[in-house]
Design a protein around this motif. Sequence first.
Motif, PDB file in Angstrom:
ATOM      1  N   THR A  19     -25.128 -62.268 -43.935  1.00  0.00           N
ATOM      2  CA  THR A  19     -25.189 -63.158 -42.768  1.00  0.00           C
ATOM      3  C   THR A  19     -23.908 -62.995 -41.956  1.00  0.00           C
ATOM      4  OG1 THR A  19     -26.554 -64.787 -43.920  1.00  0.00           O
ATOM      5  CG2 THR A  19     -25.376 -65.555 -41.979  1.00  0.00           C
ATOM      6  N   ASN A  20     -24.064 -62.794 -40.664  1.00  0.00           N
ATOM      7  CA  ASN A  20     -22.915 -62.690 -39.758  1.00  0.00           C
ATOM      8  C   ASN A  20     -23.108 -63.646 -38.584  1.00  0.00           C
ATOM      9  OD1 ASN A  20     -21.217 -60.299 -40.753  1.00  0.00           O
ATOM     10  ND2 ASN A  20     -23.284 -59.438 -40.739  1.00  0.00           N
ATOM     11  N   VAL A  21     -22.025 -64.248 -38.140  1.00  0.00           N
ATOM     12  CA  VAL A  21     -22.086 -65.201 -37.037  1.00  0.00           C
ATOM     13  C   VAL A  21     -21.039 -64.829 -35.989  1.00  0.00           C
ATOM     14  CG1 VAL A  21     -22.060 -67.630 -36.366  1.00  0.00           C
ATOM     15  CG2 VAL A  21     -22.745 -67.006 -38.685  1.00  0.00           C
ATOM     16  N   ALA A  22     -21.457 -64.798 -34.736  1.00  0.00           N
ATOM     17  CA  ALA A  22     -20.538 -64.516 -33.628  1.00  0.00           C
ATOM     18  C   ALA A  22     -20.549 -65.681 -32.652  1.00  0.00           C
ATOM     19  CB  ALA A  22     -20.942 -63.231 -32.915  1.00  0.00           C
ATOM     20  N   PHE A  23     -19.387 -65.963 -32.081  1.00  0.00           N
ATOM     21  CA  PHE A  23     -19.241 -67.008 -31.071  1.00  0.00           C
ATOM     22  C   PHE A  23     -18.780 -66.334 -29.797  1.00  0.00           C
ATOM     23  CE2 PHE A  23     -17.711 -70.927 -29.120  1.00  0.00           C
ATOM     24  CZ  PHE A  23     -18.610 -71.877 -29.613  1.00  0.00           C
ATOM     25  N   LEU A  24     -19.607 -66.396 -28.753  1.00  0.00           N
ATOM     26  CA  LEU A  24     -19.369 -65.636 -27.535  1.00  0.00           C
ATOM     27  C   LEU A  24     -19.268 -66.547 -26.325  1.00  0.00           C
ATOM     28  CD1 LEU A  24     -22.193 -62.988 -28.186  1.00  0.00           C
ATOM     29  CD2 LEU A  24     -19.867 -62.984 -29.100  1.00  0.00           C
ATOM     30  N   SER A  25     -18.642 -66.052 -25.273  1.00  0.00           N
ATOM     31  CA  SER A  25     -18.555 -66.821 -24.030  1.00  0.00           C
ATOM     32  C   SER A  25     -19.135 -66.016 -22.884  1.00  0.00           C
ATOM     33  CB  SER A  25     -17.099 -67.185 -23.721  1.00  0.00           C
ATOM     34  OG  SER A  25     -16.334 -66.001 -23.517  1.00  0.00           O
ATOM     35  N   CYS A  26     -19.760 -66.746 -21.944  1.00  0.00           N
ATOM     36  CA  CYS A  26     -20.351 -66.119 -20.758  1.00  0.00           C
ATOM     37  C   CYS A  26     -19.867 -66.863 -19.517  1.00  0.00           C
ATOM     38  CB  CYS A  26     -21.871 -66.170 -20.812  1.00  0.00           C
ATOM     39  SG  CYS A  26     -22.606 -65.327 -22.232  1.00  0.00           S
TER      40      CYS A  26
ATOM     41  N   THR B 283     -26.972 -66.808 -15.969  1.00  0.00           N
ATOM     42  CA  THR B 283     -27.708 -65.543 -15.869  1.00  0.00           C
ATOM     43  C   THR B 283     -27.265 -64.579 -16.964  1.00  0.00           C
ATOM     44  OG1 THR B 283     -27.973 -65.807 -13.476  1.00  0.00           O
ATOM     45  CG2 THR B 283     -28.253 -63.591 -14.356  1.00  0.00           C
ATOM     46  N   SER B 284     -25.972 -64.562 -17.246  1.00  0.00           N
ATOM     47  CA  SER B 284     -25.452 -63.708 -18.316  1.00  0.00           C
ATOM     48  C   SER B 284     -25.996 -64.128 -19.677  1.00  0.00           C
ATOM     49  CB  SER B 284     -23.920 -63.750 -18.333  1.00  0.00           C
ATOM     50  OG  SER B 284     -23.389 -63.224 -17.137  1.00  0.00           O
ATOM     51  N   CYS B 285     -26.153 -65.436 -19.877  1.00  0.00           N
ATOM     52  CA  CYS B 285     -26.731 -65.938 -21.140  1.00  0.00           C
ATOM     53  C   CYS B 285     -28.146 -65.405 -21.320  1.00  0.00           C
ATOM     54  CB  CYS B 285     -26.762 -67.460 -21.149  1.00  0.00           C
ATOM     55  SG  CYS B 285     -25.149 -68.263 -21.184  1.00  0.00           S
TER      56      CYS B 285
ATOM     57  N   SER C 247      -8.973 -69.405 -22.705  1.00  0.00           N
ATOM     58  CA  SER C 247      -9.247 -70.008 -21.397  1.00  0.00           C
ATOM     59  C   SER C 247     -10.670 -70.532 -21.389  1.00  0.00           C
ATOM     60  CB  SER C 247      -9.028 -68.984 -20.275  1.00  0.00           C
ATOM     61  OG  SER C 247      -9.894 -67.889 -20.440  1.00  0.00           O
ATOM     62  N   PRO C 248     -10.924 -71.561 -20.600  1.00  0.00           N
ATOM     63  CA  PRO C 248     -12.270 -72.154 -20.612  1.00  0.00           C
ATOM     64  C   PRO C 248     -13.300 -71.255 -19.925  1.00  0.00           C
ATOM     65  CG  PRO C 248     -10.892 -73.209 -18.960  1.00  0.00           C
ATOM     66  CD  PRO C 248     -10.010 -72.257 -19.691  1.00  0.00           C
ATOM     67  N   TYR C 249     -14.458 -71.217 -20.512  1.00  0.00           N
ATOM     68  CA  TYR C 249     -15.581 -70.481 -19.925  1.00  0.00           C
ATOM     69  C   TYR C 249     -16.699 -71.475 -19.637  1.00  0.00           C
ATOM     70  CZ  TYR C 249     -12.920 -66.597 -21.865  1.00  0.00           C
ATOM     71  OH  TYR C 249     -11.916 -65.722 -22.171  1.00  0.00           O
ATOM     72  N   LYS C 250     -17.672 -71.053 -18.835  1.00  0.00           N
ATOM     73  CA  LYS C 250     -18.737 -71.982 -18.451  1.00  0.00           C
ATOM     74  C   LYS C 250     -19.794 -72.151 -19.537  1.00  0.00           C
ATOM     75  CE  LYS C 250     -18.303 -71.595 -13.442  1.00  0.00           C
ATOM     76  NZ  LYS C 250     -18.970 -71.244 -12.166  1.00  0.00           N
ATOM     77  N   PHE C 251     -20.054 -71.068 -20.288  1.00  0.00           N
ATOM     78  CA  PHE C 251     -21.098 -71.114 -21.311  1.00  0.00           C
ATOM     79  C   PHE C 251     -20.629 -70.427 -22.589  1.00  0.00           C
ATOM     80  CE2 PHE C 251     -23.350 -71.478 -17.307  1.00  0.00           C
ATOM     81  CZ  PHE C 251     -24.245 -72.504 -17.558  1.00  0.00           C
TER      82      PHE C 251
ATOM     83  N   LEU D  21     -21.652 -58.970 -19.674  1.00  0.00           N
ATOM     84  CA  LEU D  21     -22.447 -60.135 -20.077  1.00  0.00           C
ATOM     85  C   LEU D  21     -21.610 -61.134 -20.862  1.00  0.00           C
ATOM     86  CD1 LEU D  21     -25.766 -58.410 -21.252  1.00  0.00           C
ATOM     87  CD2 LEU D  21     -25.164 -59.272 -18.980  1.00  0.00           C
ATOM     88  N   VAL D  22     -20.659 -60.624 -21.633  1.00  0.00           N
ATOM     89  CA  VAL D  22     -19.798 -61.466 -22.466  1.00  0.00           C
ATOM     90  C   VAL D  22     -18.368 -61.373 -21.962  1.00  0.00           C
ATOM     91  CG1 VAL D  22     -18.812 -61.716 -24.784  1.00  0.00           C
ATOM     92  CG2 VAL D  22     -21.265 -61.328 -24.514  1.00  0.00           C
ATOM     93  N   ALA D  23     -17.742 -62.529 -21.746  1.00  0.00           N
ATOM     94  CA  ALA D  23     -16.344 -62.558 -21.291  1.00  0.00           C
ATOM     95  C   ALA D  23     -15.387 -62.411 -22.461  1.00  0.00           C
ATOM     96  CB  ALA D  23     -16.073 -63.866 -20.552  1.00  0.00           C
ATOM     97  N   ASP D  24     -15.719 -63.013 -23.582  1.00  0.00           N
ATOM     98  CA  ASP D  24     -14.877 -62.968 -24.775  1.00  0.00           C
ATOM     99  C   ASP D  24     -15.767 -63.276 -25.968  1.00  0.00           C
ATOM    100  OD1 ASP D  24     -12.681 -62.682 -26.368  1.00  0.00           O
ATOM    101  OD2 ASP D  24     -11.631 -64.468 -25.648  1.00  0.00           O
ATOM    102  N   GLY D  25     -15.329 -62.904 -27.143  1.00  0.00           N
ATOM    103  CA  GLY D  25     -16.150 -63.180 -28.323  1.00  0.00           C
ATOM    104  C   GLY D  25     -15.402 -62.924 -29.607  1.00  0.00           C
TER     105      GLY D  25
END
Length: 372
Positions: free
Chosen positions: A127-134, A138-140, A183-187, A217-221
Amino acid sequence: MNKIISFDNVNGILTCEAGCVLENLSTFVENEGFIMPLDLGAKGSCHIGGNISTNAGGLRFIRYGSLHGNVLGLEVVLADGTILDMLTTLRKDNTGYDLKHLFIGSEGSLGVVTKISVLTPAKLSSTNVAFLSCNDYTSCQKLLLAARRSLGEILSAFEFMDHHCIDLAMQHLEGVQNPLPASPYKFYVLVETTGSDESSDKTKLEAFLLRSMEDGLVADGVIAQDISQASNFWRIREGISEASVKVGAVYKYDLSITVEKLYDIVEEMRCRLGDNAEVLGYGHLGDGNLHLNIVSSKYDDNILAQIEPFVYEWTSAQRGSISAEHGLGLMKAEKIHYSKSPEAVQLMASIKKLLDPKSILNPYKVLPQSVL
């Protein structure tokens, strides 16, 4: 009524009584090398009979589908005391009408579920889990499509949260840490994969993340490096509802809308409410299921008037559902017409009158009194 009756460890079929707590069943089948096909934030207190009666969705829906596909058989007690034995463990049975589906999701209004047989998937080792920001919604959406194509059969969860949810979780949940504090992201999006090859699965997830970042599509993750990090990611997502309650008053809506339009209602609601309340949007993006939470310091009739019936009318106009997985119960029984045609509601009423002519099972719920 909390006994495990049997477990077929070749086919992964669990038969148990309706009073078994979901988490206890999960622990039992995991020790046998399997998992329950549903997982909920309330797993420590909810009963499997209630899960069946409400057709609970939850976090594994994107991978294993609904309980309509996983429940093989039921025993149900009808209003007149008849014990309806449909407790089969067969995967295939095309003899007549499949009556169990009447009781899955009927919220106890047609009969009381007493025993269940359910198909449990094999427990996979990786099992792998990723936490990403968009940066935008639309990118989501594009990320969801990319995840389905790149991760394929190992994709087991795809959850999204807007930045209001993350801010709330950081303020009100004890012990959680922001995985992407720079830094804060929207999603934000939580992606989970479950497979049988640790090395291959992680490589596939890392390649997906890298490609998604290259495509913008992803700003950071970040990918969880251990169980503690993975638990922290999930704690944020599962704790949003808990955190919102700590603010004060919460107006909760559980909507099913096409993914393309899903976040529009959040933005519309923010325009309507302005500074009077904070609007949170999160949920199971892979299933088109939005949890719309509106929080304010106290309950206010003026705020409610701004929300309802607008939220139902908007959802109906999109041909969505006003209850994706939480059911109608007492509060929304009179609002069923926003999601179902008059003909469909009338047929439901006919079934209710046939099985419960005196309306003694969960009265006043699911269907409007006008049709009964």
